[in-house]
Design an enzyme around this catalytic site. Structure first.
Site, short mmCIF file in Angstrom:
data_model
loop_
_atom_site.label_atom_id
_atom_site.label_comp_id
_atom_site.label_asym_id
_atom_site.label_seq_id
_atom_site.Cartn_x
_atom_site.Cartn_y
_atom_site.Cartn_z
N PRO A 2 0.83 -1.29 0.10
CA PRO A 2 -0.06 -0.04 0.11
C PRO A 2 0.81 1.25 0.03
CG PRO A 2 -0.58 -1.49 1.62
CD PRO A 2 0.53 -1.97 1.13
N LYS A 34 -2.82 -5.98 6.14
CA LYS A 34 -1.35 -5.75 5.29
C LYS A 34 -0.30 -5.51 6.41
CE LYS A 34 -3.04 -5.39 1.04
NZ LYS A 34 -2.83 -6.15 -0.23
N ILE A 66 -2.53 -3.27 -3.80
CA ILE A 66 -3.22 -4.49 -4.33
C ILE A 66 -4.19 -5.10 -3.44
CG2 ILE A 66 -2.26 -6.85 -4.86
CD1 ILE A 66 0.40 -5.85 -5.28
#
Length: 114
Positions: A2, A34, A66
């Site tokens: 990110p 994440k 993603i």
């Protein structure tokens, strides 16, 4: 993977920028599940910008990741706006946020693709 880019027309000390970026990094890691070791944040120096024809303090955030689910964007939008109001004293209605889900094959790291 990110990545958050912060742009504003208001000047902040380096320390205040770092505090804001670290809080954003933690928020992104928690909300997107994440590992924070992959979260990158950047604070662009003061830029000339207007919102609604006004030069009042405003903020533009770009979050790319993603697997960024659209089910998370509404909550993230609110949390980023609240964080900007609390930490940077920029009104929530002066914050724009762009969310982008990047295909895995278009994000590189450590000489490989995710």
């Amino acid at each position: 993977m990110p990545y958050l880019k912060v742009q504003t027309n208001k000047s902040f000390s380096s320390k205040k920028q770092q505090i804001f970026l670290k809080e954003c990094s933690t928020l992104i890691s928690m909300e997107l599940s994440k590992p924070e070791k992959y979260v990158m944040t950047a604070f662009a120096p003061k830029v000339e910008m207007t919102l609604g024809g006004s030069e009042e303090p405003s903020l533009f955030l770009q979050l790319k990741s993603i697997g960024l689910p659209d089910t998370k964007t509404k909550d993230l939008s609110n949390k980023f706006a609240c964080l900007a109001a609390e930490k940077l004293e920029i009104a929530k209605d002066r914050v724009y946020i762009e969310f982008m889900d990047v295909p895995r094959g278009f994000w590189g790291w450590n000489g490989i693709l995710f």
